[in-house]
Design a protein around this motif. Structure first.
Motif, PDB file in Angstrom:
ATOM      1  N   ALA A  16      17.981 -21.789 -22.997  1.00 39.59           N
ATOM      2  CA  ALA A  16      17.420 -22.583 -21.900  1.00 39.59           C
ATOM      3  C   ALA A  16      17.987 -22.140 -20.557  1.00 39.59           C
ATOM      4  O   ALA A  16      19.197 -21.957 -20.415  1.00 39.59           O
ATOM      5  N   GLY A  17      17.109 -21.932 -19.596  1.00 39.70           N
ATOM      6  CA  GLY A  17      17.523 -21.584 -18.250  1.00 39.70           C
ATOM      7  C   GLY A  17      18.041 -20.173 -18.099  1.00 39.70           C
ATOM      8  O   GLY A  17      18.731 -19.865 -17.119  1.00 39.70           O
ATOM      9  N   SER A  18      17.731 -19.288 -19.048  1.00 42.83           N
ATOM     10  CA  SER A  18      18.274 -17.936 -19.027  1.00 42.83           C
ATOM     11  C   SER A  18      17.264 -16.966 -19.616  1.00 42.83           C
ATOM     12  O   SER A  18      16.348 -17.360 -20.348  1.00 42.83           O
ATOM     13  N   THR A  19      17.442 -15.675 -19.316  1.00 35.25           N
ATOM     14  CA  THR A  19      16.643 -14.641 -19.963  1.00 35.25           C
ATOM     15  C   THR A  19      17.310 -14.159 -21.249  1.00 35.25           C
ATOM     16  O   THR A  19      16.738 -13.350 -21.986  1.00 35.25           O
ATOM     17  N   ASP A  20      18.510 -14.646 -21.526  1.00 38.15           N
ATOM     18  CA  ASP A  20      19.217 -14.275 -22.755  1.00 38.15           C
ATOM     19  C   ASP A  20      18.561 -14.930 -23.964  1.00 38.15           C
ATOM     20  O   ASP A  20      17.832 -15.925 -23.846  1.00 38.15           O
ATOM     21  N   VAL A 102      30.795 -24.719 -31.857  1.00 41.66           N
ATOM     22  CA  VAL A 102      29.397 -24.988 -31.490  1.00 41.66           C
ATOM     23  C   VAL A 102      29.087 -24.387 -30.129  1.00 41.66           C
ATOM     24  O   VAL A 102      29.712 -24.732 -29.123  1.00 41.66           O
ATOM     25  N   TRP A 103      28.091 -23.484 -30.122  1.00 41.99           N
ATOM     26  CA  TRP A 103      27.686 -22.839 -28.861  1.00 41.99           C
ATOM     27  C   TRP A 103      26.676 -23.682 -28.113  1.00 41.99           C
ATOM     28  O   TRP A 103      26.677 -23.719 -26.888  1.00 41.99           O
ATOM     29  N   GLY A 104      25.792 -24.340 -28.862  1.00 44.89           N
ATOM     30  CA  GLY A 104      24.769 -25.124 -28.177  1.00 44.89           C
ATOM     31  C   GLY A 104      23.939 -25.944 -29.139  1.00 44.89           C
ATOM     32  O   GLY A 104      24.227 -26.034 -30.346  1.00 44.89           O
ATOM     33  N   TYR A 105      22.873 -26.539 -28.591  1.00 47.02           N
ATOM     34  CA  TYR A 105      22.020 -27.462 -29.333  1.00 47.02           C
ATOM     35  C   TYR A 105      20.551 -27.198 -29.007  1.00 47.02           C
ATOM     36  O   TYR A 105      20.222 -26.728 -27.905  1.00 47.02           O
ATOM     37  N   ALA A 106      19.678 -27.534 -29.942  1.00 50.45           N
ATOM     38  CA  ALA A 106      18.241 -27.356 -29.737  1.00 50.45           C
ATOM     39  C   ALA A 106      17.488 -28.468 -30.459  1.00 50.45           C
ATOM     40  O   ALA A 106      18.044 -29.187 -31.291  1.00 50.45           O
ATOM     41  N   VAL A 107      16.210 -28.572 -30.138  1.00 54.35           N
ATOM     42  CA  VAL A 107      15.302 -29.503 -30.811  1.00 54.35           C
ATOM     43  C   VAL A 107      14.622 -28.761 -31.954  1.00 54.35           C
ATOM     44  O   VAL A 107      14.156 -27.629 -31.780  1.00 54.35           O
ATOM     45  N   PRO A 138       9.976 -24.687 -36.618  1.00 54.02           N
ATOM     46  CA  PRO A 138       9.838 -24.718 -35.160  1.00 54.02           C
ATOM     47  C   PRO A 138      11.153 -25.202 -34.524  1.00 54.02           C
ATOM     48  O   PRO A 138      11.670 -26.259 -34.898  1.00 54.02           O
ATOM     49  N   ILE A 139      11.675 -24.422 -33.596  1.00 54.46           N
ATOM     50  CA  ILE A 139      12.920 -24.768 -32.908  1.00 54.46           C
ATOM     51  C   ILE A 139      12.787 -24.369 -31.444  1.00 54.46           C
ATOM     52  O   ILE A 139      12.324 -23.264 -31.127  1.00 54.46           O
ATOM     53  N   GLY A 140      13.201 -25.261 -30.566  1.00 56.97           N
ATOM     54  CA  GLY A 140      13.096 -25.016 -29.142  1.00 56.97           C
ATOM     55  C   GLY A 140      14.231 -24.172 -28.597  1.00 56.97           C
ATOM     56  O   GLY A 140      15.098 -23.693 -29.349  1.00 56.97           O
ATOM     57  N   PRO A 141      14.270 -23.970 -27.286  1.00 53.86           N
ATOM     58  CA  PRO A 141      15.348 -23.187 -26.674  1.00 53.86           C
ATOM     59  C   PRO A 141      16.719 -23.790 -26.958  1.00 53.86           C
ATOM     60  O   PRO A 141      16.864 -25.012 -27.070  1.00 53.86           O
ATOM     61  N   VAL A 142      17.717 -22.921 -27.066  1.00 55.00           N
ATOM     62  CA  VAL A 142      19.086 -23.367 -27.294  1.00 55.00           C
ATOM     63  C   VAL A 142      19.727 -23.706 -25.949  1.00 55.00           C
ATOM     64  O   VAL A 142      19.735 -22.890 -25.026  1.00 55.00           O
ATOM     65  N   HIS A 143      20.253 -24.917 -25.853  1.00 51.30           N
ATOM     66  CA  HIS A 143      20.923 -25.374 -24.634  1.00 51.30           C
ATOM     67  C   HIS A 143      22.427 -25.212 -24.816  1.00 51.30           C
ATOM     68  O   HIS A 143      23.002 -25.795 -25.753  1.00 51.30           O
ATOM     69  N   PRO A 144      23.091 -24.439 -23.956  1.00 53.54           N
ATOM     70  CA  PRO A 144      24.542 -24.247 -24.117  1.00 53.54           C
ATOM     71  C   PRO A 144      25.294 -25.572 -24.032  1.00 53.54           C
ATOM     72  O   PRO A 144      25.008 -26.411 -23.166  1.00 53.54           O
ATOM     73  N   LEU A 220      17.574 -32.654 -24.238  1.00 54.96           N
ATOM     74  CA  LEU A 220      17.186 -31.316 -24.697  1.00 54.96           C
ATOM     75  C   LEU A 220      15.702 -31.021 -24.504  1.00 54.96           C
ATOM     76  O   LEU A 220      15.273 -29.891 -24.746  1.00 54.96           O
ATOM     77  N   GLY A 221      14.931 -32.008 -24.097  1.00 54.10           N
ATOM     78  CA  GLY A 221      13.515 -31.770 -23.842  1.00 54.10           C
ATOM     79  C   GLY A 221      12.646 -31.945 -25.069  1.00 54.10           C
ATOM     80  O   GLY A 221      13.021 -32.570 -26.054  1.00 54.10           O
ATOM     81  N   ILE A 222      11.446 -31.350 -24.997  1.00 50.46           N
ATOM     82  CA  ILE A 222      10.394 -31.543 -26.004  1.00 50.46           C
ATOM     83  C   ILE A 222      10.028 -30.214 -26.643  1.00 50.46           C
ATOM     84  O   ILE A 222       9.860 -29.201 -25.965  1.00 50.46           O
ATOM     85  N   LEU A 223       9.896 -30.231 -27.957  1.00 49.75           N
ATOM     86  CA  LEU A 223       9.406 -29.103 -28.750  1.00 49.75           C
ATOM     87  C   LEU A 223       7.981 -29.422 -29.186  1.00 49.75           C
ATOM     88  O   LEU A 223       7.749 -30.446 -29.841  1.00 49.75           O
ATOM     89  N   THR A 224       7.037 -28.563 -28.834  1.00 44.05           N
ATOM     90  CA  THR A 224       5.632 -28.794 -29.157  1.00 44.05           C
ATOM     91  C   THR A 224       5.136 -27.744 -30.143  1.00 44.05           C
ATOM     92  O   THR A 224       5.321 -26.547 -29.917  1.00 44.05           O
ATOM     93  N   THR A 225       4.490 -28.206 -31.195  1.00 44.70           N
ATOM     94  CA  THR A 225       3.890 -27.314 -32.192  1.00 44.70           C
ATOM     95  C   THR A 225       2.498 -27.833 -32.514  1.00 44.70           C
ATOM     96  O   THR A 225       2.312 -29.024 -32.754  1.00 44.70           O
ATOM     97  N   ARG A 226       1.535 -26.921 -32.542  1.00 48.32           N
ATOM     98  CA  ARG A 226       0.154 -27.318 -32.881  1.00 48.32           C
ATOM     99  C   ARG A 226      -0.213 -26.691 -34.217  1.00 48.32           C
ATOM    100  O   ARG A 226       0.079 -25.513 -34.470  1.00 48.32           O
ATOM    101  N   ILE A 227      -0.845 -27.493 -35.070  1.00 56.29           N
ATOM    102  CA  ILE A 227      -1.355 -26.996 -36.337  1.00 56.29           C
ATOM    103  C   ILE A 227      -2.794 -26.542 -36.099  1.00 56.29           C
ATOM    104  O   ILE A 227      -3.631 -27.318 -35.608  1.00 56.29           O
ATOM    105  N   ALA A 228      -3.083 -25.306 -36.411  1.00 55.42           N
ATOM    106  CA  ALA A 228      -4.410 -24.763 -36.134  1.00 55.42           C
ATOM    107  C   ALA A 228      -5.491 -25.542 -36.878  1.00 55.42           C
ATOM    108  O   ALA A 228      -5.282 -25.984 -38.013  1.00 55.42           O
TER     109      ALA A 228
END
Length: 229
Positions: A16-20, A102-107, A138-144, A220-228
């Protein structure tokens, strides 16, 4: 030395918030870590030692993806989860030291072929095909953790097509993040890049084609996944 074919790319998640990107080694999952979910799945709320299952690292799905409805199931379920990302490995980690690993957390969303899981339970078989199928994580961006802190409380929600399905609090987890990391490190040597999906609150339910599933964790925000469709 040469390989007989090109090795697979390293699985990874955005930071999150990085190009890494955060390289992912393994995905461990904790079963029945919320009392209400344990009850709805036919278990009890006793504080028995946590148990773990795994998903392959290459089943990761990033935020905003559309995925096909998986084969061999007519009962695909969502499971909203906090994901712990380890940045340091070790064996027999003391609970008091666990958060330093622990480096970070994600949804996360532990997609489950519930009918296959039920059959596996009935037959006393492993859950692999119910939990570790293609595109099941499905996993969202990792927040440090250096930015968001270490999460011990906060709302965790799941909505399907805007309707609330799951609503809980991270404080409701039977086993805390430090306890989970410590327990896991007694069974295996954990490594940097390992993810731990920490269990889901009550309210798991079906996903069908064309559904949009949103998992939200406070901070940590929202993780969105759509089922086709």
């Amino acid at each position: 030395m040469s390989f007989v074919f090109s090795p697979a790319d390293t699985s990874s998640l955005p930071v999150a918030g990085s190009t890494d990107r955060f390289p992912v080694r393994r995905i461990f999952c904790v079963g029945r870590n919320y009392a209400a979910h344990a009850a709805e799945m036919g278990g009890d709320a006793d504080r028995e030692p946590p148990f773990f299952f795994m998903k392959p690292a290459d089943v990761l799905v990033e935020d905003g993806a559309e995925i096909p409805y998986p084969p061999q199931t007519s009962n695909l379920h969502h499971e909203a989860e906090l994901v712990v990302a380890l940045g340091q490995g070790g064996r027999d980690i003391a609970e008091a030291d666990a958060l330093t690993h622990v480096w970070g957390y994600a949804v996360g969303n532990d997609l489950t072929r519930r009918d296959l899981q039920a059959e596996a339970k009935k037959m006393g078989r492993p859950w692999d095909m119910a939990k570790g199928f293609d595109l099941s994580a499905p996993i969202g961006p990792v927040h440090p953790a250096s930015q968001v802190g270490h999460l011990a409380k906060g709302a965790i929600l799941c909505r399907v097509n805007g309707a609330l399905r799951q609503q809980g609090d991270l404080a409701d987890m039977i086993w805390s993040v430090p306890e989970i990391v410590s327990f896991l490190s007694r069974s295996v040597v954990v490594r940097a890049g390992d993810l731990i999906m920490t269990g889901t609150p009550a309210g798991v339910g079906m996903l069908t084609p064309s559904d949009t599933c949103e998992v939200e964790i406070e901070g940590l925000g929202i993780l969105t996944t759509r089922i086709a469709g």
